[in-house]
Design an enzyme around this catalytic site. Sequence first.
Site: not given
Length: 537
Positions: A204, A210, A261-262, A347, A378, A506
């Site tokens: 965005k 990253e 973003g999400r 978030e 399991h 950050k």
Amino acid sequence: MIRCERTPAWAALQGHYQAQGRAFDLREAFAREPGRFRHFGVEAPEVYADLSKNLLDATALRLLLDLARECGLEAQRDAMLRGEIVNGTEGRAVLHTALRAPRDAAPLSPAVGASPFGDEVHGVLDAMLGYAERVRADAGLTDIVNIGIGGSDLGPRMAVQALDAYGDTGRRRLHFVSNVDGQDISPLLARLEPTRTLFIVASKTFTTQETMANAHAARAWFVAHGGRDVNRHFAAATTNVKAAAEFGIRTTFGFWDWVGGRYSLWSAIGLPIAIAVGAEHFRALLAGAHAMDRHFASAPLAQNLPVLLGLIDVWYRNFHGFASRSVAPYHQGLARLPAYLQQLEMESNGKRVDREGQPLALATSPVVWGEPGTNGQHAYFQMLHQGSDVIPVEFIAVRTPAHDLAEQHRMLLANCLAQSQALMQGKTAAEALGERTPTAAADLAPDVLARHRSFPGNRPSTTLVLETLSPAALGALIALYEHRVFTSGAIWGINSFDQWGVELGKALCNALLPRLIDGDTRGLDGSTAGLLQRLRL
Ligand code: F6P
């Protein structure tokens, strides 16, 4: 603004919880109410929900609906859908619903009006889908690599896997690179050929550390391995078209600051999904989400599934004190859904001040976690059945499989039903005592062993049922979760659309980066200084 814990409904809910809610027993409720399954079943577009195994009686539900009204949930919802600035700390509207409104769609409800930004949205959508179809037709491109993180990764990654049956993935491979750890992209690049690879840089902001690091690594690898046509082999999805151009990408699909973003998989960030399943299925994904938007905007609160799920979340978090919720999709295609929901919910609602910045006197986002069934059974289901915490579980079952292993599908569904049944039913020590013991627990008295083998039961769950994991059903399911998160956030009075909590880390990372080179630890706390010295190369 309205503080939910100061409303009459909140006080009434507290009273009801103390008087009856905390002693509520699901087994007794089913024995008492023959119509409980029908009464607590909700039909929404593409999704049926069985809410009957929740610790909920008619009074609690009525009071939760009162709470929604007293907190102005409908007005808050309509303000968001109308495009008002509901993300106050960033001064932004929140309009992911506009991304899935068909061209010239009728208003979601009379209170909301026509969906804004239709021309811009459909201009980019048509261009993006046209490009996706060209990529699909290009037999020379065999590997598509999406480089992005958070909302620019989790949604497309989850959806591409979920819709595997709708793709022609035999013809091309889709890869997702997100971590700044070179261990993510490096082994992938070693398997790729520049002439056959398309990189999509999805960000965005086009500034995320990253993503920029991986995009630069990809471009350097591309050039070093004889790649020449950056234009053919790199595309971008971003709101920062200028930065993408400066990076050297000319094929760019934009979106807008009113897409969080999400909440962005419906935008150009969905390009990998469109390449995987094609334009028609991508439009079906949008249509499924739009149908859920319509339901959220107009269904009465008592039959409004996202509203009901959000209210049950509040009931569990603030009255029962449950701190987490486990998601168990009984479909391997939804393996990444829990990870996706972690960002969507935690978030969005992991906040401790209200919209006016006042500290909240109540708990907000639960921890959301899970694995696909039956794998989770399991691993950690032991804790869900016999641990000291009560953790509501959300089962997702899909009636029709996309494969022809019918017997295995029946096993899958039987497991799903058995788990919610076992959580509710439990088993007393007396019942366990009457059973034959499978192991020769030689030294234990039978009644002691029976206590180990007993289950408290009365553990709540919700089961969501889809007919098939189609693009439309997936779209509706994701939109259901988005609106449910909105609902609990709106009751709590928080801004569900900012994420300031990621900023401090950050900034500190940027300050530490040069210290890993020069080893300067001046001014650092003892632990960070010591670890930095130990980790420096
Ligand atoms: O981690 C914070 C965050 O801003 C997320 O909200 C977002 O989805 C992610 O980083 C990636 O951001 P971008 O798409 O701008 O690279």
